[in-house]
Design a protein around this motif. Structure first.
Motif, PDB file in Angstrom:
ATOM      1  N   PHE A   1       0.833  -1.209   0.000  1.00  0.00           N
ATOM      2  CA  PHE A   1       0.000   0.000   0.000  1.00  0.00           C
ATOM      3  C   PHE A   1       0.865   1.255   0.000  1.00  0.00           C
ATOM      4  CE2 PHE A   1       0.519  -1.069   4.508  1.00  0.00           C
ATOM      5  CZ  PHE A   1       0.842   0.155   5.078  1.00  0.00           C
ATOM      6  N   TYR A   2       0.242   2.359  -0.372  1.00  0.00           N
ATOM      7  CA  TYR A   2       0.918   3.654  -0.348  1.00  0.00           C
ATOM      8  C   TYR A   2       0.266   4.516   0.706  1.00  0.00           C
ATOM      9  CZ  TYR A   2       3.075   2.389  -4.777  1.00  0.00           C
ATOM     10  OH  TYR A   2       3.806   1.764  -5.742  1.00  0.00           O
ATOM     11  N   PHE A   3       1.085   5.331   1.354  1.00  0.00           N
ATOM     12  CA  PHE A   3       0.561   6.305   2.304  1.00  0.00           C
ATOM     13  C   PHE A   3       1.263   7.620   1.974  1.00  0.00           C
ATOM     14  CE2 PHE A   3       1.058   8.685   6.268  1.00  0.00           C
ATOM     15  CZ  PHE A   3      -0.247   8.744   6.722  1.00  0.00           C
ATOM     16  N   HIS A   4       0.520   8.613   1.536  1.00  0.00           N
ATOM     17  CA  HIS A   4       1.184   9.819   1.055  1.00  0.00           C
ATOM     18  C   HIS A   4       1.537  10.819   2.141  1.00  0.00           C
ATOM     19  CE1 HIS A   4      -0.730   8.779  -3.006  1.00  0.00           C
ATOM     20  NE2 HIS A   4       0.516   8.379  -2.980  1.00  0.00           N
TER      21      HIS A   4
ATOM     22  N   ALA B   1      -3.309   7.475  17.131  1.00  0.00           N
ATOM     23  CA  ALA B   1      -3.188   6.015  17.203  1.00  0.00           C
ATOM     24  C   ALA B   1      -2.126   5.548  18.199  1.00  0.00           C
ATOM     25  CB  ALA B   1      -2.866   5.465  15.820  1.00  0.00           C
ATOM     26  N   ALA B   2      -1.450   6.497  18.880  1.00  0.00           N
ATOM     27  CA  ALA B   2      -0.274   6.137  19.696  1.00  0.00           C
ATOM     28  C   ALA B   2      -0.592   5.195  20.857  1.00  0.00           C
ATOM     29  CB  ALA B   2       0.385   7.406  20.218  1.00  0.00           C
ATOM     30  N   GLN B   3       0.311   4.257  21.083  1.00  0.00           N
ATOM     31  CA  GLN B   3       0.192   3.253  22.150  1.00  0.00           C
ATOM     32  C   GLN B   3       1.370   3.318  23.119  1.00  0.00           C
ATOM     33  OE1 GLN B   3      -2.425   0.952  22.037  1.00  0.00           O
ATOM     34  NE2 GLN B   3      -3.122   2.121  20.261  1.00  0.00           N
TER      35      GLN B   3
ATOM     36  N   GLY C   1      -5.864   7.847   6.556  1.00  0.00           N
ATOM     37  CA  GLY C   1      -5.581   7.982   7.981  1.00  0.00           C
ATOM     38  C   GLY C   1      -4.555   9.039   8.329  1.00  0.00           C
ATOM     39  N   GLU C   2      -4.356  10.015   7.429  1.00  0.00           N
ATOM     40  CA  GLU C   2      -3.403  11.104   7.701  1.00  0.00           C
ATOM     41  C   GLU C   2      -3.635  11.717   9.085  1.00  0.00           C
ATOM     42  OE1 GLU C   2      -4.369  10.424   4.686  1.00  0.00           O
ATOM     43  OE2 GLU C   2      -2.601  10.682   3.395  1.00  0.00           O
ATOM     44  N   LYS C   3      -4.900  11.930   9.418  1.00  0.00           N
ATOM     45  CA  LYS C   3      -5.232  12.611  10.664  1.00  0.00           C
ATOM     46  C   LYS C   3      -4.897  11.720  11.860  1.00  0.00           C
ATOM     47  CE  LYS C   3      -9.201  14.808  12.792  1.00  0.00           C
ATOM     48  NZ  LYS C   3      -9.667  13.666  13.600  1.00  0.00           N
ATOM     49  N   LYS C   4      -5.213  10.458  11.729  1.00  0.00           N
ATOM     50  CA  LYS C   4      -5.012   9.497  12.807  1.00  0.00           C
ATOM     51  C   LYS C   4      -3.518   9.261  13.105  1.00  0.00           C
ATOM     52  CE  LYS C   4      -6.353   4.669  13.610  1.00  0.00           C
ATOM     53  NZ  LYS C   4      -6.827   3.488  12.858  1.00  0.00           N
TER      54      LYS C   4
ATOM     55  N   PHE D   1       4.827  11.368  10.939  1.00  0.00           N
ATOM     56  CA  PHE D   1       3.731  10.388  11.043  1.00  0.00           C
ATOM     57  C   PHE D   1       4.184   9.183  11.865  1.00  0.00           C
ATOM     58  CE2 PHE D   1       2.799  12.892   7.332  1.00  0.00           C
ATOM     59  CZ  PHE D   1       1.432  13.133   7.468  1.00  0.00           C
ATOM     60  N   CYS D   2       3.243   8.591  12.602  1.00  0.00           N
ATOM     61  CA  CYS D   2       3.536   7.383  13.379  1.00  0.00           C
ATOM     62  C   CYS D   2       3.565   6.178  12.439  1.00  0.00           C
ATOM     63  CB  CYS D   2       2.457   7.137  14.425  1.00  0.00           C
ATOM     64  SG  CYS D   2       2.364   8.384  15.714  1.00  0.00           S
ATOM     65  N   LEU D   3       4.735   5.591  12.276  1.00  0.00           N
ATOM     66  CA  LEU D   3       4.828   4.386  11.428  1.00  0.00           C
ATOM     67  C   LEU D   3       4.463   3.149  12.226  1.00  0.00           C
ATOM     68  CD1 LEU D   3       7.948   4.379   9.113  1.00  0.00           C
ATOM     69  CD2 LEU D   3       5.679   5.332   8.744  1.00  0.00           C
ATOM     70  N   VAL D   4       4.998   3.108  13.465  1.00  0.00           N
ATOM     71  CA  VAL D   4       4.721   1.972  14.344  1.00  0.00           C
ATOM     72  C   VAL D   4       4.516   2.531  15.739  1.00  0.00           C
ATOM     73  CG1 VAL D   4       5.660  -0.149  15.364  1.00  0.00           C
ATOM     74  CG2 VAL D   4       6.184   0.410  12.980  1.00  0.00           C
TER      75      VAL D   4
END
Ligand code: NAG
Ligand code: NAG
Length: 342
Positions: A99-102, A298-300, A282-285, A109-112
């Motif tokens: 997938f692509y995420f722009h 989305a941070a954990q 999900g840019e915002k998330k 951005f949070c990758l993981v």
């Protein structure tokens, strides 16, 4: 008698068909790359090699980077494997889906994001005339684990020269200077993280004990990429960016992030399959406020000291350096750990 002769003919036909088929297979697939090494003679890179004879890439990576110093494969480009983040950024998730995420240029951005590990990515990019979105690439990572912060990124580069290393590395705020040359290694004071150069420049293997193993490269946007995708790249900036592959050792079921979410057992991939550019939204998330801030929606992550990492007593200011001194030396008293060379 006649029967016997017939059998022989059949056998010959079978043998020749097999030979032709084998020849076709050999012609069809490129043989693995090989390289000749002379023991104890400096190679093209000026370093002594430690083996003699011909070394060869494994079948699993026929186009690998071979090293006489490592006596075999030093590095395998892994943009087509699970856990990769390459190009403009193209991901291969834990579920095997591309997938692509722009995202947006000049943003993080949070990758993981998981309880014990958090990876933010800094995106660079450009917006060309009449485009409705930015072209983006990953320029740096901010990795949080335990109470540590590790930064790996590329310098900004004009014209690309693959022999010039472009890494910028920091651990807990201290700059890491990793000597040039394949095999050069840096280990953090308590051995949580080790970094090895797997090529003379622009390729590293970074391992965080018990958490992840990663291959991290720096590549430019090439003239050819620019022509095909109309990026309009000039000699002023080749948008040098990271090419990443991760192996995660200890993710929890609640892992999130652009890439991380695809490792969660409950994840249902929302991207459209069978299209040329499956897009992950999900840019915002996933947007974070800086490279080291685990504050996307989305941070954990929780910065706590996990007891799993054993304190060896080789703290930052420790003078009792029980390190193998023939191999490693403390980094000029700057406190950023040890520089090791083979
Ligand atoms: C952008 O759009 C304008 C108006 O339609 C046009 O005149 C211009 O040539 C376009 N520029 C490019 C680079 O396509
Ligand atoms: C990490 O990756 C490197 C390069 O592929 C490999 O040599 C090493 O054994 C790996 N480490 C672990 C703990 O898997």
């Amino acid at each position: 008698m006649a029967m016997k002769k017939y059998k022989y003919q059949l056998l010959l036909v079978c043998i020749s068909v097999t030979l032709v088929l084998q020849a076709a297979v050999v012609v069809g697939s490129k043989p693995p790359k090989d390289k000749h090494c002379k023991a104890d003679k400096p190679g093209d890179d000026g370093y002594l090699s430690h083996c003699a004879g011909t070394i060869k890439c494994p079948e699993s990576c026929p186009d690998c980077h071979l090293s006489c110093k490592f006596c075999g494969m030093a590095h395998c480009p892994k943009c087509d494997k699970v856990g990769s983040v390459c190009q403009d950024p193209r991901f291969i998730g834990g579920d095997g889906q591309i997938f692509y995420f722009h995202g947006y240029k000049d943003s993080d951005f949070c990758l993981v994001s998981d309880k014990g590990l958090h990876i933010n990515a800094h995106f660079i990019g450009k917006r060309t005339a009449n485009r409705t979105r930015d072209f983006t690439w990953v320029q740096a990572l901010g990795i949080l684990f335990d109470t540590h912060k590790f930064y790996v990124g590329s310098k900004r580069v004009g014209k690309w020269d693959s022999s010039v290393d472009q890494f910028v590395l920091y651990f807990d705020g201290y700059s890491i200077s990793l000597p040039s040359g394949e095999g050069s290694k840096w280990v953090s004071p308590n051995r949580e993280i080790s970094i090895v150069r797997v090529e003379n420049a622009n390729y590293l293997n970074v391992e965080i004990t018990g958490l992840l193993n990663s291959s991290i490269g720096i590549v430019p946007v090439t003239k050819e990429d620019s022509r095909v995708h109309k990026y309009e790249i000039t000699d002023a900036d080749c948008f040098a960016h990271l090419e990443l592959n991760f192996d995660f050792f200890k993710l929890t079921d609640s892992v999130s992030g652009v890439l991380g979410q695809s490792y969660a057992p409950s994840f249902v991939n929302p991207v459209k399959k069978g299209v040329p550019m499956p897009l992950m939204g999900g840019e915002k998330k996933f947007m974070a406020s800086s490279i080291f801030t685990p504050d996307c929606e989305a941070a954990q992550f929780k910065a706590i000291h996990h007891s799993s990492i054993v304190d060896t007593g080789l703290g930052r200011n420790s003078k009792r350096l029980g390190m193998p001194s023939a191999v490693c030396s403390s980094n000029g008293g700057k406190g950023s750990g040890f520089v090791c060379k083979r």
